[in-house]
Write an enzyme that holds these catalytic residues in place. Structure first.
Site, PDB file in Angstrom:
ATOM      1  N   ASP A  32     -11.885  29.568   9.046  1.00  7.82           N
ATOM      2  CA  ASP A  32     -12.624  28.296   8.938  1.00  7.82           C
ATOM      3  C   ASP A  32     -12.094  27.498   7.751  1.00  7.82           C
ATOM      4  O   ASP A  32     -11.650  28.078   6.756  1.00  7.82           O
ATOM      5  CB  ASP A  32     -14.112  28.575   8.732  1.00  7.82           C
ATOM      6  CG  ASP A  32     -14.993  27.468   9.305  1.00  7.82           C
ATOM      7  OD1 ASP A  32     -15.697  27.727  10.295  1.00  7.82           O
ATOM      8  OD2 ASP A  32     -14.962  26.346   8.764  1.00  7.82           O
ATOM      9  N   THR A  36     -17.428  21.605   8.394  1.00 11.46           N
ATOM     10  CA  THR A  36     -18.867  21.526   8.713  1.00 11.46           C
ATOM     11  C   THR A  36     -19.533  22.895   8.666  1.00 11.46           C
ATOM     12  O   THR A  36     -20.751  22.988   8.773  1.00 11.46           O
ATOM     13  CB  THR A  36     -19.087  20.928  10.122  1.00 11.46           C
ATOM     14  OG1 THR A  36     -18.288  21.662  11.058  1.00 11.46           O
ATOM     15  CG2 THR A  36     -18.693  19.472  10.162  1.00 11.46           C
ATOM     16  N   GLY A  37     -18.754  23.936   8.525  1.00 10.85           N
ATOM     17  CA  GLY A  37     -19.332  25.277   8.437  1.00 10.85           C
ATOM     18  C   GLY A  37     -19.745  25.561   7.001  1.00 10.85           C
ATOM     19  O   GLY A  37     -19.508  24.764   6.099  1.00 10.85           O
ATOM     20  N   ASP A  57      -6.879  26.035   8.003  1.00 11.43           N
ATOM     21  CA  ASP A  57      -7.091  24.873   8.863  1.00 11.43           C
ATOM     22  C   ASP A  57      -6.305  25.100  10.158  1.00 11.43           C
ATOM     23  O   ASP A  57      -5.091  25.351  10.094  1.00 11.43           O
ATOM     24  CB  ASP A  57      -6.588  23.620   8.117  1.00 11.43           C
ATOM     25  CG  ASP A  57      -7.052  22.353   8.776  1.00 11.43           C
ATOM     26  OD1 ASP A  57      -6.791  22.196   9.988  1.00 11.43           O
ATOM     27  OD2 ASP A  57      -7.683  21.531   8.096  1.00 11.43           O
ATOM     28  N   LYS A  90      -6.565  15.743  15.770  1.00  7.59           N
ATOM     29  CA  LYS A  90      -5.580  16.756  15.355  1.00  7.59           C
ATOM     30  C   LYS A  90      -6.176  18.159  15.470  1.00  7.59           C
ATOM     31  O   LYS A  90      -5.504  19.099  15.909  1.00  7.59           O
ATOM     32  CB  LYS A  90      -5.176  16.526  13.893  1.00  7.59           C
ATOM     33  CG  LYS A  90      -4.193  15.400  13.694  1.00  7.59           C
ATOM     34  CD  LYS A  90      -3.763  15.407  12.242  1.00  7.59           C
ATOM     35  CE  LYS A  90      -2.828  14.277  11.922  1.00  7.59           C
ATOM     36  NZ  LYS A  90      -2.582  14.149  10.480  1.00  7.59           N
ATOM     37  N   THR A  91      -7.419  18.306  15.059  1.00 11.20           N
ATOM     38  CA  THR A  91      -8.050  19.633  15.112  1.00 11.20           C
ATOM     39  C   THR A  91      -8.104  20.144  16.548  1.00 11.20           C
ATOM     40  O   THR A  91      -7.744  21.288  16.828  1.00 11.20           O
ATOM     41  CB  THR A  91      -9.465  19.576  14.491  1.00 11.20           C
ATOM     42  OG1 THR A  91      -9.328  19.269  13.108  1.00 11.20           O
ATOM     43  CG2 THR A  91     -10.203  20.892  14.644  1.00 11.20           C
ATOM     44  N   GLY A 101      -0.157  29.026  21.218  1.00 12.20           N
ATOM     45  CA  GLY A 101       1.138  29.586  20.832  1.00 12.20           C
ATOM     46  C   GLY A 101       0.967  31.013  20.327  1.00 12.20           C
ATOM     47  O   GLY A 101       1.748  31.920  20.669  1.00 12.20           O
ATOM     48  N   TYR A 144     -13.348  12.787  19.861  1.00 13.06           N
ATOM     49  CA  TYR A 144     -13.893  14.095  20.250  1.00 13.06           C
ATOM     50  C   TYR A 144     -13.664  14.346  21.742  1.00 13.06           C
ATOM     51  O   TYR A 144     -13.077  15.357  22.124  1.00 13.06           O
ATOM     52  CB  TYR A 144     -15.382  14.128  19.916  1.00 13.06           C
ATOM     53  CG  TYR A 144     -16.057  15.457  20.174  1.00 13.06           C
ATOM     54  CD1 TYR A 144     -15.827  16.550  19.344  1.00 13.06           C
ATOM     55  CD2 TYR A 144     -16.954  15.624  21.235  1.00 13.06           C
ATOM     56  CE1 TYR A 144     -16.461  17.773  19.562  1.00 13.06           C
ATOM     57  CE2 TYR A 144     -17.597  16.834  21.458  1.00 13.06           C
ATOM     58  CZ  TYR A 144     -17.351  17.902  20.622  1.00 13.06           C
ATOM     59  OH  TYR A 144     -17.988  19.105  20.838  1.00 13.06           O
ATOM     60  N   ARG A 185     -27.345  15.872  14.621  1.00 15.21           N
ATOM     61  CA  ARG A 185     -27.644  16.091  16.034  1.00 15.21           C
ATOM     62  C   ARG A 185     -29.150  16.054  16.237  1.00 15.21           C
ATOM     63  O   ARG A 185     -29.935  16.260  15.314  1.00 15.21           O
ATOM     64  CB  ARG A 185     -27.036  17.414  16.508  1.00 15.21           C
ATOM     65  CG  ARG A 185     -25.553  17.229  16.761  1.00 15.21           C
ATOM     66  CD  ARG A 185     -24.888  18.455  17.295  1.00 15.21           C
ATOM     67  NE  ARG A 185     -24.523  19.368  16.234  1.00 15.21           N
ATOM     68  CZ  ARG A 185     -23.810  20.471  16.436  1.00 15.21           C
ATOM     69  NH1 ARG A 185     -23.404  20.772  17.632  1.00 15.21           N
ATOM     70  NH2 ARG A 185     -23.495  21.256  15.421  1.00 15.21           N
TER      71      ARG A 185
END
Ligand code: NAD
Ligand code: UDP
Length: 313
Positions: A32, A36-37, A57, A90-91, A101, A144, A185
């Protein structure tokens, strides 16, 4: 015993998955970048010799020998994924390429946490996996939605071109303990607002619908999906078909918390889907009759207890 990598393992869903897979006797590597974690979600696991925590990352490549990979790394709440939309794309995309991969090289199974957002603002209701969706490619939610759609494409192409063993699940709105109290949320917002005596913020008139799934039901579906034979690639919807309006959810939270908070209306965000409800026939067929078993009242009560403890600390 299997060795399992969970990307996004310190997040809401990922941390519960770490618990569950360790309880089942596996070795878990949690990766991680803490966007956000939070360490508090997995702090109780740090003494477990079968648990490893790695700050990394997913947009950079990563090498490890594992049997299975659950790819969950990606901010999931609109506030967080819109904070840096380029990074969100990108994430999803580079994260998928890196994990695919890796899976290809070490011949691991890899599961992608996709989302009901691939259906966008759906014109078909409820949503089966065969529906291609109605997604704005250039809106505020696109980083997203399109990132996750591209990740699905990559998963299928690695499977078809390189025979990587893939599993794609499309997760519908999931809630429970360890959601970030400020992540914006709807379930966490309403519960925190109700517990703090603040107004509950209804976006639009509250007639839009969502189908809320308690996290334990999702975990059961995820683990069963990973255990399916190689011919089952998905995508498979995992969600609770019980559909509620946002207004009804707000009233339910007030009832269960006994809060005297008021409901106020704020503008509806751009491209906010009007309705959302999964068809779960595929999950029932392929995942041993899987279906959600935790109802909204019970799930909300457990989540309220969690936030009550968190906020009183
Ligand atoms: P979350 O924000 O709590 O968890 C995401 C985790 O990924 C966090 O720990 C975060 O720090 C980590 N992360 C983000 N970017 C990263 C990066 N570049 N490298 C490494 N780690 C990174 O959200 P969640 O609700 O637990 O969602 C987990 C996954 O499930 C996400 O992929 C999300 O898209 C998917 N999903 C969730 C829901 C839901 O309702 N909760 C619905 C559909 C799909
Ligand atoms: N929502 C709301 N008030 C809030 C947060 C969200 O009315 O404080 C609404 C939001 O507009 C959407 C629904 O609740 O219609 C679900 O929002 P969330 O961000 O939880 O998930 P998503 O839109 O990604 O399904």
């Amino acid at each position: 015993m299997k060795r399992i990598l969970i990307t996004g393992g310190a997040g809401f869903i990922g941390s519960h998955l770490c618990d569950r897979l360790l309880e089942e006797g596996n070795e878990v590597i949690c990766l991680d970048n803490y966007f956000t974690g939070a360490k508090r979600n997995i702090i109780h696991l740090l003494d477990n010799p079968y648990f490893e925590l790695i700050r990394h990352d997913v947009t950079s490549s990563f090498y490890v020998e594992v049997d299975e990979i659950y790819n969950l790394a990606c901010p999931a709440s609109p506030i967080h994924y819109q904070y840096n939309p380029i990074k969100t794309v990108k994430t999803s995309v580079m994260g998928a390429i890196n994990m695919l991969g890796l899976a290809k090289r070490i011949k691991a199974k890899v599961l992608q946490a996709s989302t009901s957002e691939v259906y966008g603002d759906p014109t078909i209701h409820p949503q089966p996996e065969t529906y291609w969706g109605n997604v704005n490619p250039i809106g505020t939610r696109s980083c997203y939605d399109e990132g996750k759609r591209c990740a699905e494409t990559l998963f299928m192409d690695y499977h078809l071109q390189n025979r990587v063993r893939i599993k794609i699940i499309r997760i519908f709105n999931t809630y429970g303990p360890r959601m970030h109290p400020d992540d914006g949320r709807v379930v966490s917002n309403f519960i925190v607002q109700a517990l703090q005596g603040k107004d509950l913020t209804i976006y639009g008139d509250g007639s839009q619908t969502r189908s809320f799934q308690y996290v334990d039901d999702l975990l059961e579906g995820m683990v069963r999906m990973m255990q399916t034979g190689d011919e089952v690639t998905g995508p498979i919807n995992l969600g609770n078909p019980d559909e509620f309006t946002i207004l009804k959810l707000a009233k339910k939270v007030l009832e269960l918390t006994g809060s005297k908070s008021k409901l106020i209306q704020l503008p509806l965000p751009q491209d906010d889907p009007l309705q959302r409800k999964p068809v779960i026939t595929e999950a029932k067929i392929h995942l041993n009759d899987w279906e959600p078993v935790v109802g909204l009242d019970e799930g909300l009560q457990r989540t309220i207890t969690y936030f009550d403890n968190l906020l009183s600390k």
